[in-house]
Design an enzyme around this catalytic site. Structure first.
Site, mmCIF file in Angstrom:
data_model
loop_
_atom_site.group_PDB
_atom_site.id
_atom_site.type_symbol
_atom_site.label_atom_id
_atom_site.label_comp_id
_atom_site.label_asym_id
_atom_site.label_seq_id
_atom_site.Cartn_x
_atom_site.Cartn_y
_atom_site.Cartn_z
ATOM 1 N N ARG A 6 -28.895 -49.471 -9.619
ATOM 2 C CA ARG A 6 -30.203 -49.734 -9.029
ATOM 3 C C ARG A 6 -31.360 -49.550 -10.002
ATOM 4 O O ARG A 6 -32.513 -49.752 -9.627
ATOM 5 C CB ARG A 6 -30.439 -48.766 -7.852
ATOM 6 C CG ARG A 6 -29.857 -49.217 -6.543
ATOM 7 C CD ARG A 6 -30.661 -50.363 -5.948
ATOM 8 N NE ARG A 6 -29.979 -50.944 -4.825
ATOM 9 C CZ ARG A 6 -30.250 -50.643 -3.542
ATOM 10 N NH1 ARG A 6 -31.192 -49.790 -3.253
ATOM 11 N NH2 ARG A 6 -29.570 -51.225 -2.586
ATOM 12 N N THR B 221 -11.177 -48.520 -18.346
ATOM 13 C CA THR B 221 -11.192 -47.053 -18.409
ATOM 14 C C THR B 221 -10.169 -46.653 -19.459
ATOM 15 O O THR B 221 -9.483 -47.510 -20.029
ATOM 16 C CB THR B 221 -10.881 -46.452 -17.025
ATOM 17 O OG1 THR B 221 -11.047 -45.023 -17.089
ATOM 18 C CG2 THR B 221 -9.473 -46.779 -16.542
ATOM 19 N N HIS C 133 -7.247 -37.573 -16.156
ATOM 20 C CA HIS C 133 -7.288 -38.983 -15.771
ATOM 21 C C HIS C 133 -6.561 -39.193 -14.446
ATOM 22 O O HIS C 133 -5.356 -38.986 -14.349
ATOM 23 C CB HIS C 133 -6.737 -39.956 -16.824
ATOM 24 C CG HIS C 133 -7.300 -41.334 -16.616
ATOM 25 N ND1 HIS C 133 -8.457 -41.765 -17.230
ATOM 26 C CD2 HIS C 133 -6.932 -42.342 -15.800
ATOM 27 C CE1 HIS C 133 -8.742 -42.989 -16.816
ATOM 28 N NE2 HIS C 133 -7.834 -43.363 -15.939
ATOM 29 N N ASP C 134 -7.356 -39.601 -13.485
ATOM 30 C CA ASP C 134 -6.835 -39.897 -12.138
ATOM 31 C C ASP C 134 -6.193 -38.702 -11.450
ATOM 32 O O ASP C 134 -5.369 -38.883 -10.542
ATOM 33 C CB ASP C 134 -5.867 -41.092 -12.157
ATOM 34 C CG ASP C 134 -6.620 -42.417 -12.114
ATOM 35 O OD1 ASP C 134 -7.788 -42.435 -11.666
ATOM 36 O OD2 ASP C 134 -6.046 -43.432 -12.551
ATOM 37 N N GLU D 126 -16.581 -36.666 -24.404
ATOM 38 C CA GLU D 126 -15.422 -37.490 -24.728
ATOM 39 C C GLU D 126 -15.876 -38.805 -25.351
ATOM 40 O O GLU D 126 -16.938 -39.328 -24.980
ATOM 41 C CB GLU D 126 -14.639 -37.823 -23.454
ATOM 42 C CG GLU D 126 -14.134 -36.614 -22.713
ATOM 43 C CD GLU D 126 -13.246 -36.985 -21.536
ATOM 44 O OE1 GLU D 126 -12.418 -36.162 -21.157
ATOM 45 O OE2 GLU D 126 -13.391 -38.100 -20.999
ATOM 46 N N HIS E 294 -22.275 -46.392 -17.981
ATOM 47 C CA HIS E 294 -22.643 -45.279 -17.086
ATOM 48 C C HIS E 294 -23.467 -44.235 -17.849
ATOM 49 O O HIS E 294 -24.691 -44.302 -17.836
ATOM 50 C CB HIS E 294 -21.438 -44.705 -16.322
ATOM 51 C CG HIS E 294 -20.161 -44.538 -17.109
ATOM 52 N ND1 HIS E 294 -20.106 -43.831 -18.291
ATOM 53 C CD2 HIS E 294 -18.894 -44.976 -16.856
ATOM 54 C CE1 HIS E 294 -18.853 -43.834 -18.741
ATOM 55 N NE2 HIS E 294 -18.099 -44.538 -17.901
ATOM 56 N N HIS F 6 -18.157 -39.097 -20.608
ATOM 57 C CA HIS F 6 -17.502 -39.980 -21.563
ATOM 58 C C HIS F 6 -18.406 -41.194 -21.770
ATOM 59 O O HIS F 6 -18.174 -42.258 -21.183
ATOM 60 C CB HIS F 6 -16.138 -40.400 -21.007
ATOM 61 C CG HIS F 6 -15.299 -41.188 -21.948
ATOM 62 N ND1 HIS F 6 -13.930 -41.194 -21.872
ATOM 63 C CD2 HIS F 6 -15.608 -42.007 -22.970
ATOM 64 C CE1 HIS F 6 -13.443 -41.988 -22.818
ATOM 65 N NE2 HIS F 6 -14.453 -42.506 -23.484
ATOM 66 N N GLY G 222 -13.010 -36.738 -12.574
ATOM 67 C CA GLY G 222 -14.236 -37.425 -12.199
ATOM 68 C C GLY G 222 -14.049 -38.424 -11.083
ATOM 69 O O GLY G 222 -14.550 -38.256 -9.978
ATOM 70 N N HIS G 223 -13.299 -39.467 -11.355
ATOM 71 C CA HIS G 223 -13.219 -40.605 -10.432
ATOM 72 C C HIS G 223 -12.811 -40.166 -9.021
ATOM 73 O O HIS G 223 -13.525 -40.434 -8.040
ATOM 74 C CB HIS G 223 -12.247 -41.640 -10.986
ATOM 75 C CG HIS G 223 -12.100 -42.846 -10.125
ATOM 76 N ND1 HIS G 223 -13.031 -43.857 -10.087
ATOM 77 C CD2 HIS G 223 -11.140 -43.184 -9.233
ATOM 78 C CE1 HIS G 223 -12.649 -44.770 -9.212
ATOM 79 N NE2 HIS G 223 -11.504 -44.392 -8.686
ATOM 80 N N ASN H 181 -16.199 -34.408 -14.399
ATOM 81 C CA ASN H 181 -16.710 -35.588 -15.109
ATOM 82 C C ASN H 181 -17.703 -36.314 -14.182
ATOM 83 O O ASN H 181 -17.328 -36.743 -13.085
ATOM 84 C CB ASN H 181 -15.532 -36.496 -15.479
ATOM 85 C CG ASN H 181 -15.972 -37.720 -16.276
ATOM 86 O OD1 ASN H 181 -17.006 -38.316 -15.992
ATOM 87 N ND2 ASN H 181 -15.171 -38.103 -17.250
ATOM 88 N N ARG I 213 -19.828 -44.488 -23.011
ATOM 89 C CA ARG I 213 -19.152 -45.629 -23.630
ATOM 90 C C ARG I 213 -20.179 -46.480 -24.375
ATOM 91 O O ARG I 213 -21.353 -46.512 -23.987
ATOM 92 C CB ARG I 213 -18.409 -46.432 -22.563
ATOM 93 C CG ARG I 213 -17.247 -45.643 -21.996
ATOM 94 C CD ARG I 213 -16.446 -46.354 -20.952
ATOM 95 N NE ARG I 213 -15.361 -45.505 -20.471
ATOM 96 C CZ ARG I 213 -14.151 -45.425 -21.028
ATOM 97 N NH1 ARG I 213 -13.871 -46.177 -22.070
ATOM 98 N NH2 ARG I 213 -13.237 -44.624 -20.530
HETATM 99 C C1 LIG Z 1 -10.549 -39.800 -21.140
HETATM 100 C C2 LIG Z 1 -10.487 -40.020 -19.712
HETATM 101 O O1 LIG Z 1 -9.450 -40.174 -19.128
HETATM 102 C C3 LIG Z 1 -11.745 -40.091 -18.925
HETATM 103 O O2 LIG Z 1 -12.862 -39.840 -19.671
HETATM 104 C C4 LIG Z 1 -11.913 -41.386 -18.305
HETATM 105 O O3 LIG Z 1 -11.685 -42.346 -19.241
HETATM 106 C C5 LIG Z 1 -13.258 -41.557 -17.659
HETATM 107 O O4 LIG Z 1 -13.915 -42.648 -18.152
HETATM 108 P P1 LIG Z 1 -14.525 -43.739 -17.157
HETATM 109 O O5 LIG Z 1 -15.352 -42.968 -16.167
HETATM 110 O O6 LIG Z 1 -15.349 -44.645 -18.027
HETATM 111 O O7 LIG Z 1 -13.382 -44.429 -16.498
HETATM 112 N N1 LIG Z 2 -10.664 -36.653 -19.286
HETATM 113 C C1 LIG Z 2 -10.496 -37.184 -17.990
HETATM 114 C C2 LIG Z 2 -11.781 -37.221 -17.288
HETATM 115 O O1 LIG Z 2 -12.778 -36.772 -17.770
HETATM 116 C C3 LIG Z 2 -11.871 -37.767 -15.928
HETATM 117 O O2 LIG Z 2 -10.996 -38.818 -15.681
HETATM 118 P P1 LIG Z 2 -11.025 -39.433 -14.197
HETATM 119 O O3 LIG Z 2 -10.806 -38.281 -13.221
HETATM 120 O O4 LIG Z 2 -12.376 -40.037 -14.007
HETATM 121 O O5 LIG Z 2 -9.913 -40.423 -14.164
#
Ligand SMILES: CC(=O)[C@@H](O)[C@H](O)COP(=O)(O)O
Ligand SMILES: NCC(=O)COP(=O)(O)O
Length: 260
Positions: A18, A110, A205-206, A73, A50, A43, A228-229, A7, A45
């Site tokens: 920026r 999120t 997620h996480d 997503e 982003h 994803h 992603g995060h 992600n 929004r």
């Molecule tokens: C569905 C999910 O868990 C991810 O897509 C997450 O919500 C990432 O979105 P953000 O990067 O906006 O937090």
């Molecule tokens: N579907 C979860 C995703 O795309 C990434 O979630 P995160 O790793 O950013 O919490």
């Protein structure tokens, strides 16, 4: 092997802070694919905090050219607004390999919950049909941490979804506290029930390098994780030393002033 879809939302967070196009979301996605990632997730929004519609188009083109999965997503019930055409419209325009429906509130920091299938199945059903008609695999974001919230997961199969995505945020929290054993049993149970009605199982997620191994050991049915995060944060840590050395080499080569 479980597929990894990276992600790249967080690359766009940095870019948008920026203006301009640095860091470039498409370049980042290209690097992930070059390293062997199986696909790319975004994803977008409605507030375009982003990922923007233009990113969705650019990433759809990249993933199509590379023959890898594009996972889009979003909340199918969020109305369009300037700069955000709506989730269904985006899917119709780029036809992602996978559309993951997530029941986000508008101002949510999120994603933090899955669908309540007993309540939401009826209004999800025509959307699932529409998305499958576009050629998308459809995955529905689902809770597993709570027995009440995960009670109706079988409805996802009844309305024609291909997969569910287990919302792993509560697992990651529990892992952090060292209290994840019973949580994993719940996830494993929901995954087994989903498989028994013909649903594929994704998770996200996480998730992180720290907590992913234990999760997959307990829930081996998972076909794909989207991360992603944590991944982008880990990449920053892993890359910082090399990058600082790169700057120091330039300064050393320039050799003009010497610090006091
Ligand atoms: C569905 C999910 O868990 C991810 O897509 C997450 O919500 C990432 O979105 P953000 O990067 O906006 O937090
Ligand atoms: N579907 C979860 C995703 O795309 C990434 O979630 P995160 O790793 O950013 O919490």
């Amino acid at each position: 092997m479980t597929f990894l879809s990276v992600n790249v939302n967080k690359i766009a967070v940095l870019r948008n802070s920026r203006g301009g196009n640095d860091p470039d979301v498409v370049q980042a996605a290209r690097a992930c694919l070059h390293a062997g990632a199986h696909g790319i997730t975004v994803h977008p929004r409605p507030d375009a905090r982003h990922i923007r519609a233009a990113d969705v188009h650019a990433l759809a083109a990249l993933t199509a050219a590379r023959g890898v999965e594009f996972n889009l997503e979003g909340n199918p019930f969020a109305p369009p607004r300037p700069g955000y055409p709506g989730f269904l419209a985006l899917c119709a325009a780029v036809r992602p390999a996978q559309a993951t429906l997530v029941p986000d509130g508008d101002a949510q920091l999120t994603s933090d919950h899955g669908f309540d299938f007993a309540r939401d199945a009826e209004r999800l059903s025509p959307l699932v049909e529409q998305l499958r008609g576009l050629g998308c695999r459809v995955s529905l974001f689902a809770d597993a941490w709570d027995p009440v919230r995960s009670a109706g997961v079988e409805h996802a199969a009844a309305i024609g979804a291909d997969r569910i995505e287990l919302y792993t945020g509560p697992y990651a929290d529990a892992f952090h506290r060292g209290e994840h054993a019973s949580m994993l049993e719940r996830f494993a149970d929901v995954a087994r029930r989903a498989r028994s009605v013909g649903l594929g199982v994704n998770a996200g997620h996480d998730l992180s390098q720290e907590n992913l191994g234990a999760f997959l050991a307990a829930v081996p049915e998972v076909l794909e994780v989207s991360i992603g995060h944590a991944l982008i944060g880990e990449a920053l840590h892993d890359g910082l030393q090399a990058t600082v050395r790169g700057y120091l080499a330039i300064l050393d080569g320039a050799g003009v002033a010497s610090a006091p």
